[in-house]
Scaffold this motif. Structure first.
Motif, PDB file in Angstrom:
ATOM      1  N   ILE A  40       0.886  -1.176   0.000  1.00 34.14           N
ATOM      2  CA  ILE A  40       0.000   0.000   0.000  1.00 34.14           C
ATOM      3  C   ILE A  40       0.916   1.217   0.000  1.00 34.14           C
ATOM      4  O   ILE A  40       1.828   1.314   0.824  1.00 34.14           O
ATOM      5  N   GLU A  41       0.697   2.143  -0.946  1.00 33.61           N
ATOM      6  CA  GLU A  41       1.568   3.318  -1.066  1.00 33.61           C
ATOM      7  C   GLU A  41       0.748   4.601  -0.961  1.00 33.61           C
ATOM      8  O   GLU A  41      -0.390   4.654  -1.421  1.00 33.61           O
ATOM      9  N   ILE A  42       1.382   5.610  -0.344  1.00 35.20           N
ATOM     10  CA  ILE A  42       0.764   6.942  -0.246  1.00 35.20           C
ATOM     11  C   ILE A  42       1.676   7.928  -0.962  1.00 35.20           C
ATOM     12  O   ILE A  42       2.851   8.074  -0.602  1.00 35.20           O
ATOM     13  N   TYR A  43       1.128   8.574  -2.006  1.00 38.72           N
ATOM     14  CA  TYR A  43       1.882   9.596  -2.746  1.00 38.72           C
ATOM     15  C   TYR A  43       1.299  10.963  -2.423  1.00 38.72           C
ATOM     16  O   TYR A  43       0.094  11.168  -2.527  1.00 38.72           O
ATOM     17  N   SER A  44       2.177  11.893  -2.024  1.00 42.69           N
ATOM     18  CA  SER A  44       1.716  13.275  -1.807  1.00 42.69           C
ATOM     19  C   SER A  44       2.258  14.136  -2.949  1.00 42.69           C
ATOM     20  O   SER A  44       3.114  13.701  -3.715  1.00 42.69           O
ATOM     21  N   PHE A  45       1.764  15.364  -3.064  1.00 40.05           N
ATOM     22  CA  PHE A  45       2.122  16.230  -4.191  1.00 40.05           C
ATOM     23  C   PHE A  45       2.793  17.506  -3.697  1.00 40.05           C
ATOM     24  O   PHE A  45       2.181  18.298  -2.989  1.00 40.05           O
ATOM     25  N   GLU A  46       4.071  17.663  -4.076  1.00 43.25           N
ATOM     26  CA  GLU A  46       4.780  18.920  -3.788  1.00 43.25           C
ATOM     27  C   GLU A  46       4.181  20.014  -4.678  1.00 43.25           C
ATOM     28  O   GLU A  46       4.031  21.137  -4.291  1.00 43.25           O
ATOM     29  N   SER A  47       3.877  19.608  -5.939  1.00 43.16           N
ATOM     30  CA  SER A  47       3.134  20.478  -6.863  1.00 43.16           C
ATOM     31  C   SER A  47       2.209  19.556  -7.642  1.00 43.16           C
ATOM     32  O   SER A  47       2.242  18.342  -7.469  1.00 43.16           O
ATOM     33  N   ALA A  48       1.404  20.108  -8.524  1.00 49.11           N
ATOM     34  CA  ALA A  48       0.371  19.315  -9.210  1.00 49.11           C
ATOM     35  C   ALA A  48       0.959  18.133  -9.983  1.00 49.11           C
ATOM     36  O   ALA A  48       0.350  17.080 -10.070  1.00 49.11           O
ATOM     37  N   ASP A  49       2.139  18.306 -10.574  1.00 55.51           N
ATOM     38  CA  ASP A  49       2.714  17.251 -11.413  1.00 55.51           C
ATOM     39  C   ASP A  49       3.975  16.644 -10.797  1.00 55.51           C
ATOM     40  O   ASP A  49       4.866  16.171 -11.503  1.00 55.51           O
ATOM     41  N   ASP A  50       4.052  16.654  -9.475  1.00 56.64           N
ATOM     42  CA  ASP A  50       5.267  16.153  -8.824  1.00 56.64           C
ATOM     43  C   ASP A  50       4.920  15.237  -7.641  1.00 56.64           C
ATOM     44  O   ASP A  50       5.007  15.632  -6.483  1.00 56.64           O
ATOM     45  N   PRO A  51       4.496  13.985  -7.914  1.00 54.07           N
ATOM     46  CA  PRO A  51       4.145  13.079  -6.815  1.00 54.07           C
ATOM     47  C   PRO A  51       5.388  12.523  -6.110  1.00 54.07           C
ATOM     48  O   PRO A  51       6.406  12.244  -6.746  1.00 54.07           O
ATOM     49  N   VAL A  52       5.289  12.397  -4.789  1.00 49.89           N
ATOM     50  CA  VAL A  52       6.401  11.872  -3.980  1.00 49.89           C
ATOM     51  C   VAL A  52       5.864  10.747  -3.098  1.00 49.89           C
ATOM     52  O   VAL A  52       4.832  10.910  -2.437  1.00 49.89           O
ATOM     53  N   LEU A  53       6.554   9.605  -3.085  1.00 43.50           N
ATOM     54  CA  LEU A  53       6.145   8.493  -2.233  1.00 43.50           C
ATOM     55  C   LEU A  53       6.442   8.859  -0.782  1.00 43.50           C
ATOM     56  O   LEU A  53       7.593   9.021  -0.384  1.00 43.50           O
ATOM     57  N   ARG A  54       5.375   9.008   0.030  1.00 42.59           N
ATOM     58  CA  ARG A  54       5.554   9.447   1.411  1.00 42.59           C
ATOM     59  C   ARG A  54       5.567   8.293   2.401  1.00 42.59           C
ATOM     60  O   ARG A  54       6.176   8.365   3.452  1.00 42.59           O
ATOM     61  N   HIS A  55       4.823   7.247   2.083  1.00 43.76           N
ATOM     62  CA  HIS A  55       4.698   6.149   3.043  1.00 43.76           C
ATOM     63  C   HIS A  55       4.305   4.879   2.297  1.00 43.76           C
ATOM     64  O   HIS A  55       3.594   4.942   1.293  1.00 43.76           O
ATOM     65  N   ASP A  56       4.816   3.750   2.751  1.00 45.12           N
ATOM     66  CA  ASP A  56       4.328   2.476   2.199  1.00 45.12           C
ATOM     67  C   ASP A  56       4.173   1.455   3.314  1.00 45.12           C
ATOM     68  O   ASP A  56       4.809   1.560   4.366  1.00 45.12           O
ATOM     69  N   TYR A  57       3.308   0.501   3.090  1.00 44.33           N
ATOM     70  CA  TYR A  57       3.001  -0.517   4.102  1.00 44.33           C
ATOM     71  C   TYR A  57       2.774  -1.840   3.367  1.00 44.33           C
ATOM     72  O   TYR A  57       2.085  -1.879   2.347  1.00 44.33           O
ATOM     73  N   ALA A  58       3.377  -2.913   3.878  1.00 46.29           N
ATOM     74  CA  ALA A  58       3.279  -4.205   3.189  1.00 46.29           C
ATOM     75  C   ALA A  58       2.317  -5.146   3.896  1.00 46.29           C
ATOM     76  O   ALA A  58       2.458  -5.410   5.093  1.00 46.29           O
ATOM     77  N   LEU A  59       1.322  -5.640   3.159  1.00 47.43           N
ATOM     78  CA  LEU A  59       0.471  -6.730   3.632  1.00 47.43           C
ATOM     79  C   LEU A  59       0.929  -8.009   2.912  1.00 47.43           C
ATOM     80  O   LEU A  59       1.706  -7.945   1.964  1.00 47.43           O
TER      81      LEU A  59
END
Length: 715
Positions: A266-285
């Protein structure tokens, strides 16, 4: 700020299909939401959480398996009507569980994908798309390849109905009514679509796609063309993407992108700007994520990510702190809550153990009676057999709803089993008798307790085709096994691509004869992966392919009575010629085969292979030196007297050994390809050069590119 998320397992239902779980809208701001999920037992379950326990709202009776679940309602109102796809039927339920719709569609196949927007219903079977408005048929489209998902741009923003189909041949098909508006080429086969930011962004035209090879991107679907916004590759070699949602889990006022993958990430991507996603957190099931939603489920005021896994677990990642800050009274209250929960779980476990013993005794008694009937327990296996472009290997992923005991892998063609980092199973090989039984591989994977997902990697040899079989035995009584078969095709390392380099020196194979379009298409399907089984619409079709191991390419164009196949690798043409001849002979079709061989293409292919050959030979030499150098290090105690290149080998010994272990027989495969190229070059001239192969192998050991090309020219 790194999100602090705690895992909570709420409930287990039956096996869950992709996109078959949703959260109903909350009744007030920050209030908890009800969860609705459909499983493959045909049961729709709706529940809420009170004091950490799942409280059912309604549950339907079992039936046919549910392939999709969507929420709907009038536009610009809360979407709280529940729609499920069951076979070729769509059923509608209110949030209280009352059925208000049973719509039997005119589809002859089961529904694979569904999307709802107001009174508009968009349904897809394998190749067919249908649009209904108020349950009346509006539009129809036949896709060139399998449809994996469908959505429609928000009508209130774009002022027209614009459906988008995610198709297996690496394209998005944008429709207008029953017509294809345009196609959008993607880097991989799209498996899931979602509106960007949950609403299509400011324009309402932006959609997020996830591919089966783990890539993620956003593209803007305008009225005339697509504008790519951003794309993220799969650098970490994670699983394919199955589900996407947008939700503000970080609480910063901007919605993050939530992604669920088929390897349990499971991954969470946040946006520094509209076209710049950054992987902020991940969790493994431990199993694939079939559906993902952001919302408030467990407790008022605490947001969370809710995931539905393949085996039916509904698991939350909540922002609620596990250990609350506060006085001792609050801590005491929490511990009392936990004690009550543990006590109720213990009671439930004891009751289940008694029930299991009773059922086991009953089964033993009935199995020894004169009227005994053996019952084989049914279990679901979710399998995926795909070619990886990065290392030219096939991944076989087997996922079972219960723990796997062992998997036996058997093949009637030569295959290399490669190491998989995530694989904790113990593998043992059995000796094979390849002559009478065509047994080239026999390996058993014994899984550790509670393993429900197993990933294997194999590499095939082009030109050698047959079947790989996996015998899956789960930890259930009585012992039972399922056999799954996977075709290893003659050109198994080729992958579909959108275009090829037309400037390369090409060899051409031309087929002519009394064959139909469907017959020649079936031969191409037999030879090459990623070709749709359904005969394409129209009179003529062109497919492009790239060899994932060497980077050579193939163009195939065919119609009724004729076929043209062009490749810069003469061995590819030779394999196609042999297979087509054999298939035509089987069907008693007289085939006129002609070919045009380009001498320059052989040099071109050798130049493509040579860097790989040089690298593998150097790696093999370094690995063979490691033991001797380590012995020298032990005896001398100091290796400063060694040349820098030998000291470097010692320093990198572990990485070199790991790489060598990961790619067994890589060098032999390259030797085999060059030998085949040599034999095939002269086969088209009518000359047998097999006696010169030992001399060729001597030259290969010397690894001299010019000498190798000169040998090919002089022979």
């Amino acid at each position: 700020m790194e999100p602090s998320l705690a895992r909570v397992d709420y409930l287990q239902v039956g096996v869950v299909a992709q996109k078959a779980m949703r959260l109903l809208p909350a009744s007030g701001k920050k209030a908890t939401q009800k969860v609705v999920v459909g499983d493959q037992d045909g049961v729709v379950t709706c529940f809420g959480i009170k004091k950490g326990e799942a409280v059912p709202v309604f549950k339907t009776l079992p039936g046919q398996k549910i392939s999709r679940l969507e929420l709907g309602g009038a536009l610009n109102t809360p979407q709280e009507k529940i729609f499920v796809a069951i076979g070729s039927e769509v059923r509608g339920f209110t949030k209280r569980g009352k059925q208000f719709l049973s719509f039997e569609t005119n589809l002859t196949e089961s529904i694979k994908a569904m999307y709802i927007s107001g009174a508009d219903l968009f349904l897809c079977a394998s190749y067919i798309y249908n649009h209904y408005c108020d349950c009346k048929d509006q539009h129809y489209f036949l896709s060139g390849d399998k449809i994996n998902d469908v959505l429609c741009l928000p009508v209130d923003k774009v002022n027209c109905i614009t459906p988008v189909l995610a198709c297996q041949d690496r394209v998005l098909r944008v429709l207008q009514g029953s017509d294809l508006l345009y196609e959008v080429e993607l880097p991989g086969p799209p498996t899931v679509l979602a509106l960007s930011n949950g609403n299509g962004g400011d324009s309402g035209e932006e959609i997020v796609y996830g591919t089966s090879d783990g890539k993620l991107g956003v593209t803007q679907i305008t009225g005339t063309k697509a504008i790519p916004r951003w794309e993220i590759g799969n650098e970490k070699k994670r699983g394919g993407i199955l589900c996407i949602d947008s939700f503000d889990i970080l609480g910063d006022g901007v919605k993050e992108l939530l992604v669920g993958r088929d390897d349990g990430m499971i991954e969470i991507y946040s946006f520094e700007s509209a076209d710049d996603p950054v992987l902020r957190h991940d969790y493994a099931l431990s199993e694939s994520i079939a559906s993902i939603q952001g919302g408030c489920v467990g407790k008022d005021g605490y947001d969370e990510i809710l995931a539905a896994t393949y085996s039916g677990w509904l698991t939350g990642l909540t922002t609620e702190p596990v250990h609350r800050e506060g006085g001792s009274g609050e801590e005491l209250k929490l511990s009392q809550e936990m004690q009550n929960k543990i006590s109720s779980l213990r009671n439930e476990l004891e009751q289940l153990q008694i029930k299991v013993l009773q059922e086991r005794e009953k089964y033993q008694q009935s199995s020894h009676s004169s009227t005994a009937v053996s019952s084989v327990p049914a279990f679901s296996v979710n399998d995926k057999f795909t070619l990886n472009k990065d290392d030219a290997s096939y991944s076989l992923i087997l996922e079972v709803q219960t723990a796997i005991d062992n998997v036996l892998v058997q093949s009637d063609v030569p295959l290399d089993l490669l190491d998989v980092d995530k694989n904790s199973a113990v593998v043992s090989f059995s000796s094979c008798d390849s002559e009478p039984n065509s047994n080239f591989l026999l390996a058993t994977y014994r899984c550790q307790a509670n393993t429900t997902r197993l990933e294997l990697k194999v590499r095939s040899i082009e030109g050698q085709y047959g079947t790989l079989q996996a015998y899956v035995t789960p930890r259930i009584q009585p012992k039972t096994c399922q056999v799954h078969q996977y075709q290893i095709k003659p050109l198994s390392l080729h992958q579909r691509t959108h275009s090829i380099d037309q400037d390369r020196p090409m060899n051409t194979l031309i087929l002519k004869g009394q064959f139909s379009f469907a017959e020649i298409h079936s031969w191409v399907v037999f030879c090459l992966p990623e070709v749709p089984e359904k005969t394409p619409a129209g009179e003529c079709i062109t497919f492009y392919f790239q060899n994932t191991f060497l980077g050579t390419q193939l163009e195939s164009t065919y119609r009724k009575g004729e076929g043209y196949f062009k490749s810069d690798n003469i061995s590819t043409i030779s394999i196609l010629k042999d297979v087509f001849s054999k298939e035509a002979t089987k069907r008693k079709i007289n085939l006129n085969i002609s070919y045009d061989v380009n001498e320059e293409s052989v040099r071109h292919t050798l130049k493509l292979i040579h860097p790989k050959l040089e690298y593998q030979q150097l790696l093999a030499k370094k690995v063979h030196l490691i033991d001797a150098l380590r012995e020298l290090q032990i005896h001398e105690g100091n290796v400063d007297f060694l040349l820098p290149k030998y000291r470097c080998i010692l320093e990198e010994a572990d990485q070199l050994l790991e790489e060598y272990k990961r790619q067994p027989a890589h060098l032999e495969r390259l030797y085999g390809m060059i030998t085949d190229l040599f034999i095939d070059k002269f086969k088209f001239k009518g000359t047998n050069v097999k006696t010169k192969v030992p001399l060729l192998l001597e030259i290969l050991d010397g690894c001299d590119q010019d000498g190798l090309i000169a040998f090919f020219d002089a022979a």
